[in-house]
Design an enzyme around this catalytic site. Sequence first.
Site, short mmCIF file in Angstrom:
data_model
loop_
_atom_site.label_atom_id
_atom_site.label_comp_id
_atom_site.label_asym_id
_atom_site.label_seq_id
_atom_site.Cartn_x
_atom_site.Cartn_y
_atom_site.Cartn_z
N ASP A 213 0.85 -1.19 0.00
CA ASP A 213 0.00 0.00 0.00
C ASP A 213 0.89 1.24 0.00
O ASP A 213 1.79 1.38 0.84
CB ASP A 213 -0.90 0.00 1.24
CG ASP A 213 -2.00 1.05 1.15
OD1 ASP A 213 -3.08 0.73 0.62
OD2 ASP A 213 -1.77 2.20 1.58
N ASN A 221 -2.29 12.88 -3.39
CA ASN A 221 -3.19 13.34 -4.44
C ASN A 221 -3.70 14.75 -4.17
O ASN A 221 -3.80 15.59 -5.07
CB ASN A 221 -4.38 12.38 -4.57
CG ASN A 221 -4.10 11.26 -5.55
OD1 ASN A 221 -3.18 11.33 -6.35
ND2 ASN A 221 -4.91 10.22 -5.51
N ASP A 230 -1.35 9.33 -10.37
CA ASP A 230 -1.35 8.25 -11.37
C ASP A 230 0.07 7.88 -11.77
O ASP A 230 0.40 6.71 -11.98
CB ASP A 230 -2.14 8.67 -12.61
CG ASP A 230 -3.64 8.67 -12.37
OD1 ASP A 230 -4.08 8.14 -11.32
OD2 ASP A 230 -4.38 9.20 -13.22
N GLU A 256 -4.67 2.47 -4.38
CA GLU A 256 -3.20 2.54 -4.24
C GLU A 256 -2.64 1.25 -3.67
O GLU A 256 -1.49 1.21 -3.24
CB GLU A 256 -2.82 3.73 -3.36
CG GLU A 256 -3.19 3.59 -1.90
CD GLU A 256 -4.60 4.09 -1.59
OE1 GLU A 256 -4.86 4.41 -0.41
OE2 GLU A 256 -5.43 4.15 -2.51
#
Length: 339
Positions: A213, A221, A230, A256
């Site tokens: 993770d 983000n 991304d 993620e």
Amino acid sequence: MKFAENTGQAAEYLRQAIPLMVKHNIPPNPLNYALWYTYVSNRVPELNQELDKTLTTYGTCPNLVGEQMFRQHMIKDEVDSAENVQAGLIALVNDLHEHASVTAEETKNYSDTLQDSLEALQADGGPALPLESIIQTLARKTQDISDSTQRFQTRIDDAQSEIESLKAELEKTRQDARVDPLTGLFNRRVFETELGTLLYSGNAGAVTLVMVDVDHFKKFNDTYGHLMGDKVLQYVGKLLRDFCPEPMLAVRYGGEEFAVIMPALTASKSAELANALREKIQAIRIKQKKSGEVISSITASFGVAESRQEDSINTLIERADKALYSAKEGGRNQVQIAP
């Protein structure tokens, strides 16, 4: 949808499914067996939610509703792909039929012209028409039939190309259903099938599952934007592909989170690989084009769990997830092995 359970696990799911079908007055047909088998295996959570809602509403699952769920959750990709290819083939056949009809008509006209010319040449008292006129007509019609035949041949060549494109489209559709478009890794659907195959094959050794993770990804983000996020996921995906060659299988598990299936590796050996991967992720540097800022705060946490004889897909994932949670609780950017 593939079912990878061994005989014992499959029988257990069936023993759970049949009483539920009886309780809710579900007709015992193959489609409903598949639905409720999938329900008790909990492999498609969205299907379970819809079935639970349907039972609350109707007290049972009406046939039409069941058929719709079967198409939507169990054979949707296969049906969509087949329908698209079928439509393409129908259009192709219709087009070839039209061209063949035109060519056949041109051939008939040519045949009629030949017959008329022959009769004119064999007429009593000499040709009914000047010889030059007959030759010109034959030459013109011969050119017409040649052009028509050439057009039809060209269309056949084009059709062959279209058939190849349809085959490629079908293969791509099958592949798209298995591959995450952002990272290029296989998706969770493939992950569950492959993990189930390893766990339930009956003759496989231990398999280790590593859950990965990306740390503080939501904050990343919010700070740098989804495009940069991304890009991080793509980098991590590439590292996983490079570090985890076959027979290992790296997948994008969701958001993620990633997962790596490591067959025939112990937890300690898998943890070593995970730690090397952790260091590679920590070394990622991304430069923003607009500001020129170099982002160097990317890390990931890892949870490692080695399978036990009694493990199912869900219990192995659960133990790996708990180890991942421990890594995050312990400060992130670390590898934890499930006890």
